[in-house]
Design a protein around this motif. Structure first.
Motif, mmCIF file in Angstrom:
data_model
loop_
_atom_site.group_PDB
_atom_site.id
_atom_site.type_symbol
_atom_site.label_atom_id
_atom_site.label_comp_id
_atom_site.label_asym_id
_atom_site.label_seq_id
_atom_site.Cartn_x
_atom_site.Cartn_y
_atom_site.Cartn_z
ATOM 1 N N VAL A 31 0.791 -1.231 0.000
ATOM 2 C CA VAL A 31 0.000 0.000 0.000
ATOM 3 C C VAL A 31 0.827 1.287 0.000
ATOM 4 O O VAL A 31 0.416 2.300 -0.553
ATOM 5 N N ASN A 70 -14.016 2.662 -12.506
ATOM 6 C CA ASN A 70 -13.150 3.590 -11.777
ATOM 7 C C ASN A 70 -11.671 3.216 -11.861
ATOM 8 O O ASN A 70 -10.804 4.041 -11.596
ATOM 9 N N PHE A 71 -11.400 1.947 -12.159
ATOM 10 C CA PHE A 71 -10.011 1.503 -12.098
ATOM 11 C C PHE A 71 -9.154 2.157 -13.178
ATOM 12 O O PHE A 71 -7.951 2.323 -13.006
ATOM 13 N N VAL A 74 -7.773 5.050 -11.539
ATOM 14 C CA VAL A 74 -6.827 4.756 -10.461
ATOM 15 C C VAL A 74 -5.498 4.224 -10.995
ATOM 16 O O VAL A 74 -4.438 4.525 -10.454
ATOM 17 N N ASN A 93 -1.691 7.013 -0.995
ATOM 18 C CA ASN A 93 -2.774 7.404 -0.099
ATOM 19 C C ASN A 93 -4.037 6.597 -0.322
ATOM 20 O O ASN A 93 -5.032 6.805 0.348
ATOM 21 N N LEU A 94 -3.988 5.686 -1.275
ATOM 22 C CA LEU A 94 -5.191 4.950 -1.651
ATOM 23 C C LEU A 94 -5.244 3.597 -0.968
ATOM 24 O O LEU A 94 -4.580 2.655 -1.388
ATOM 25 N N SER A 95 -6.041 3.504 0.079
ATOM 26 C CA SER A 95 -6.175 2.199 0.735
ATOM 27 C C SER A 95 -7.081 1.282 -0.087
ATOM 28 O O SER A 95 -6.948 0.068 -0.039
ATOM 29 N N ARG A 96 -7.984 1.844 -0.828
ATOM 30 C CA ARG A 96 -8.847 1.078 -1.721
ATOM 31 C C ARG A 96 -8.522 1.414 -3.170
ATOM 32 O O ARG A 96 -8.141 2.536 -3.422
ATOM 33 N N PRO A 97 -8.738 0.546 -4.132
ATOM 34 C CA PRO A 97 -9.223 -0.818 -3.968
ATOM 35 C C PRO A 97 -8.259 -1.651 -3.123
ATOM 36 O O PRO A 97 -7.054 -1.451 -3.172
ATOM 37 N N SER A 98 -8.811 -2.580 -2.374
ATOM 38 C CA SER A 98 -8.005 -3.430 -1.495
ATOM 39 C C SER A 98 -7.127 -4.355 -2.335
ATOM 40 O O SER A 98 -7.349 -4.551 -3.529
ATOM 41 N N VAL A 99 -6.133 -4.926 -1.691
ATOM 42 C CA VAL A 99 -5.241 -5.868 -2.366
ATOM 43 C C VAL A 99 -6.041 -7.042 -2.933
ATOM 44 O O VAL A 99 -5.830 -7.465 -4.080
ATOM 45 N N ALA A 100 -6.977 -7.537 -2.145
ATOM 46 C CA ALA A 100 -7.795 -8.668 -2.617
ATOM 47 C C ALA A 100 -8.551 -8.284 -3.889
ATOM 48 O O ALA A 100 -8.617 -9.054 -4.851
ATOM 49 N N GLU D 28 -5.734 -2.513 4.620
ATOM 50 C CA GLU D 28 -5.106 -1.423 3.889
ATOM 51 C C GLU D 28 -5.462 -0.056 4.471
ATOM 52 O O GLU D 28 -4.650 0.885 4.413
ATOM 53 N N VAL D 32 -2.450 4.088 5.592
ATOM 54 C CA VAL D 32 -2.131 5.276 4.806
ATOM 55 C C VAL D 32 -2.282 6.584 5.584
ATOM 56 O O VAL D 32 -2.959 6.645 6.611
ATOM 57 N N ASN D 154 -10.488 9.092 -0.993
ATOM 58 C CA ASN D 154 -10.255 8.018 -1.949
ATOM 59 C C ASN D 154 -11.221 8.213 -3.116
ATOM 60 O O ASN D 154 -12.414 8.450 -2.893
ATOM 61 N N LEU D 156 -12.731 6.279 -4.845
ATOM 62 C CA LEU D 156 -13.848 5.330 -4.843
ATOM 63 C C LEU D 156 -14.889 5.669 -3.779
ATOM 64 O O LEU D 156 -15.949 5.050 -3.733
#
Lengths: 386, 386, 386, 386
Positions: A31, A70-71, A74, A93-100, D28, D32, D154, D156
């Motif tokens: 992250v 949206n991706f 990003v 600074n972007l915690s989302r989208p999550s890693v999963a 996540e 940040v 974010n 999103l």
């Protein structure tokens, strides 16, 4: 040129390798972005995926369903043609989208690509896919060096992989190779893949020169440090000298003087410096100052390309004296792919060779890498000429 | 090479010309420094004087009495060898020494030099004096362009000289000159004076190319503006595009859109744009973007040096595509003079030719000027190649 | 309140005094602006003149012919109501209008004012003129401290006036005055001139307190330095501590440690520190840290206003603990004059008293001066309370 | 004052509540730090734990085994007394310790504290524990507002909790309460817990004033926006006006004008603006400008403390006109705890009341919160006085 039957395998093996690099990471490591030049691993995973989605699937696979609209915003990096993008300084600074979710996105695109590739490709689209694969390979190298930066600047200095070796011993001595004056041919000259910046086979006239068969070692570089090389302004470019003073540079990146002894952070954690290994994580400014101190110089990229047939390379990206400029008759591609190389051809230095972080099938002696003169987080190295 | 008998005249005529340039100034104009790249005229007067005091009189004239020991500190520019210096950003904060005192200092050094020169010189010292004279000529050009900046950024837009003409009409048409592929010789090749960066006569291999016999005009550049050239990111380097956006650049420096009409500030005050004159005060970024827009490119400095024998030049410094790098076998001088050129050979572009601000005897077709890519306050220009 | 018959004299004497302050300056000294908080003397001369032109002559004297319509743009300070202005950071880049021209402008406005004043004034206009005169007096103080900064930061450390004394000896001892708890009245309470920020006479409740009859001396402050006061973070505000570290502060402004001895720059040049004189050129951060070190505190502005009837003041502006805030029922004036005070009532500290640089008839015990916490170029001082 | 028997419960309930706040987060989200004022949730979890470890367990529980000696370095905030600390701007670059490890650390400290508390405490240590608990409660509020910032910036715009309500409707009208002139008593006056900055019960004299019984609503604030309040410089402090222009502020934080309609981000995602709810996420600068526009003012903290007994509060932290200064006889605690409040008493404004993010048992009418004038990420609000 990849045979049509092989491209699916090449694609899948590349996708898998990116994920394999990330395997030792904690979710948190995906992250963060400690400096602007480093991108979060999560971003690399998404951006290499976005490339296939944006330039291949959206344009050429009519059955494709976009994963998340949206991706595109990003994970675009610098392709102004393709619309808005998250500015580089904000990636961490972007915690989302999550890693999963990013892995889901990867799978979605990989699976769609598999279906798409199986349908057979025109030559034009195949070239696009090939660029996408090599683009991802380029990011594999950045991924590893960015991970090193993220962990190596953490006060806990965590180990990435206890088995990672940044150097395997050489057993030959330093010698000077002599290259004769004359006309030489420069540039990519085969049907294999290359980037547009290598094209434009052309002649150059080289004066006679000598070049070392070996990279500068940590031990040799230590002598420069101990002779106060970082304190002698006359060894440095004016801009390099400002850089040294402003950033209080006194050793390669990742070196730590602890209780009077130099240690350095590696992907295998904090270690004693391996004195026989080639020095790495030095800026162009340092490479130049070191060469000045030795009464030598750095080779030009043309000298390197010609001479490299006669020495071992591939451990460290090697700084050259050449500025990154277009070859004669350079033509950038139309559309967004034209942004790949041309627009960076100013105020950067060419690096030649490749490094231990370079993935398989991504090194060739015409490859032109480039970075600004102050950056050190790649596995850079120094080869002298005179 | 100047004949020994002539050097006193050459020296005195150069000293006088510097002062003649400043003749129209108010005392206040000598003092200010609106941006870091511009130096106050007073500083130029002192610095060129300091050069002779520091490198000639103090070292080689035993009768010399130093004018004021503090001046060495005030008027050193970047010679780290010679001790402390006023940092560049602070030059415009120094109200003292007064202008009158600086002229006294000039006279003191000029008079001492006259006595010293009359005693006869060794070849080595003569070369030093020659460098000092050419150094002062270089500053004459900067003096004029710095004055233009100081007055041209004043909201009152004062006139420097009502008789100054920045352009005299040409009467020939634009044509493309064709230069054949082959091996050419580059570098200074006579006994006349040149800087160390021009030495090292060497061969280069040039591909066939075309180059314009004429500089790009204001009218031609206007078409680029009107076609939204400043708004099309794909014409620009990434770094150039950032520069345009951050600085809201939309025209050459000194152009003002007033009531829908373009006017520009000249040394003769605010004027209608002379559409037939060569465009000037553009950065490398703009020169490059313009060339992209025309589907052309900028020449390299080697192409320029070879082709320049076949076209008129001397009105505008011409941006080239070449980075400022050492020629093969470049050796920098020992001691402080070694700081003259070598340490700037990174992240700068070469300009070739000369400009209307260049003093007599200071232009030659091997001369290598250089500036960072964003600067515009010199009389820069654009010549296309393809 | 000035008697109507006297206002012309008051006006003329104030105008003359401004010019008298500048008498020792070289033309060059009028032009520079070494830091943003300091304005070029030329600007002060013009700005105080512009005030009378803009708010009195242009509005109320129909015979008035504007001197130069551009000057309104050049010499406006922060009056947003009155149109565009030269941003503060650029004042030192303006070589024109020349000093001679600014003096012409002054004379033009002074002469017109004389004619205008002789015609007799309504009470409303008289008040406007009075504000203009006090405004100019305020700038007289800034003029002197700005001149000190301009000369005191010049490496040649020129003397402003060999007869200027920054301190005359006291001959009484430090004592603690005791003020009883109770209700007190605060604010301006006479017909004499005052600024709007002093109005709104109101009651405050003070707890009993002690206040020193004397300012902290250089000798006392030296003890703080020698006890490592600048190195003890717990004496400082967090923001003050950052300021100390970033600016490497280790003594009052203008102090120089030369060969182990403290010397300081005064308007009479570099001198030995006068140990008995009150310490000056300290920031609020330093005043606070010193008080902490003495287990004391700074007085509030209310404590100061009440207690000041019982001690000598007038040598140094005295930092108080009070933030600059509006008094109850504070009303700002309509129009541009409303910008005089109210819009600065945030993130500033009140200083009380006056200094040796304060002109005659410009000190009163209700006067509220104010500056940000880091500024030191005024003749500030420290008085302790507990 | 908490009864001795209750402190373990109070401690455990507080620890659990911190963890409950984080329950909806992805891993996540813990990592940040989009702006310097916001800390990563992981850091809050660690820092509140470190407080108990550093000030209670390490000093007073001899059986305590330190969890990891590096954590002291990582989780110290600004306590200079206690040694090195990670600078605030770097908190978001630390991927390790991992979230799982931080929770382990929390459990380790919580368990040890439980054992320690069960042994019985001296009054002095009990007070320390109480401070630690209230310190954690303060961070609970920051945790929630920092999470809002992380998610709300974010692209999103993820939902934190679909059930979170930032406002519940009021059903009473706005009225002006009248408070009489006189002497009033200010400061904490009971045996319950309070911070040192509330102590020092003292008298103040208040002039008569009116204060609103209700906070300014979104609808009322919209009228200010629509009347171009953000474009009228005369409503703003000079510093506030610079802030508006530099940051292009035109609405409260989290407001988005989408297709001509105002929407705002809440912890429940993007919503229509609730026009009846109190406006929130405004800076002091905005609160002041709004009050100017209404021909009103903000109350002082003393007015607020006295009047608050007569109106509802607790939804929004309310900006006051008062600067954050020490009360008479303020004494800061010895040692590191002395750094809690005193060193921030400069260039900040006092906020009174509490907000929906304030945890139970952490609001009281003498509580003095404080922030710099430009910050908006807390649930701030506006109450008018006149």
């Amino acid at each position: 040129m990849v045979l049509t039957g092989q491209i699916t395998n090449f694609f899948l093996e590349t996708r898998r390798h990116t994920e394999a690099i990330c395997q030792p990471l904690e979710i948190e490591d995906y992250v963060v972005q400690p400096i602007i030049d480093v991108s979060p691993p999560k971003w690399h995973l998404g951006h290499t995926t976005w490339f296939f989605e944006e330039f291949v699937l959206k344009k050429h696979f009519e059955d494709y369903k976009c994963f998340d609209s949206n991706f595109s915003f990003v994970f675009n990096s610098y392709y102004e043609t393709v619309g808005k993008r998250v500015i580089r300084a904000d990636r961490g600074n972007l915690s989302r989208p999550s890693v999963a979710k990013v892995y889901e996105y990867r799978n979605h695109v990989t699976e769609n690509m598999k279906v798409f590739l199986d349908k057979g490709l025109t030559r034009e689209i195949e070239e696009l896919v090939e660029i996408g694969i090599h683009h991802e390979k380029q990011h594999q190298e950045l991924l590893l060096t960015d991970i090193k930066y993220i962990l190596g600047n953490n006060p806990l200095l965590p180990i990435f992989s206890p088995s990672y070796k940044e150097h395997t011993p050489d057993n030959y001595n330093q010698e000077w190779l002599q290259i004769a004056e004359g006309i030489y041919s420069i540039g990519h000259n085969s049907n294999d893949f290359c980037y547009d910046n290598e094209l434009g086979l052309h002649k150059v006239y080289l004066q006679a020169f000598n070049i070392s068969n070996k990279l500068v070692t940590n031990l040799e570089y230590l002598a420069f440090i101990e002779d106060n090389g970082y304190k002698k302004f006359d060894l440095w470019h004016a801009e390099g000298w400002d850089w040294v003073k402003q950033n209080q540079i006194n050793a390669p990146l990742y070196w730590h003087l602890i209780d009077g002894e130099w240690r350095n952070y590696t992907l295998n954690g904090l270690q004693n410096v391996d004195w026989a290994a080639p020095v790495t994580h030095v800026s162009y400014f340092e490479a130049y100052a070191y060469a000045q101190w030795k009464n030598c110089r750095l080779p030009t990229e043309f000298e390197w390309e010609i001479a490299s047939q006669n020495f071992n390379w591939g451990k460290r990206w090697e700084w050259t004296e050449s500025a990154y400029l277009p070859y004669p008759n350079y033509k950038k591609a139309a559309g967004a792919l034209g942004e790949y190389n041309g627009k960076f051809m100013v105020n950067q230095k060419v690096l030649r060779g490749s490094s231990i972080a370079t993935p398989a099938k991504h090194a060739r002696h015409t490859y032109r890498n480039f970075f600004p003169t102050n950056l050190r987080w790649q596995f850079t190295g120094i080869r002298l000429a005179k």
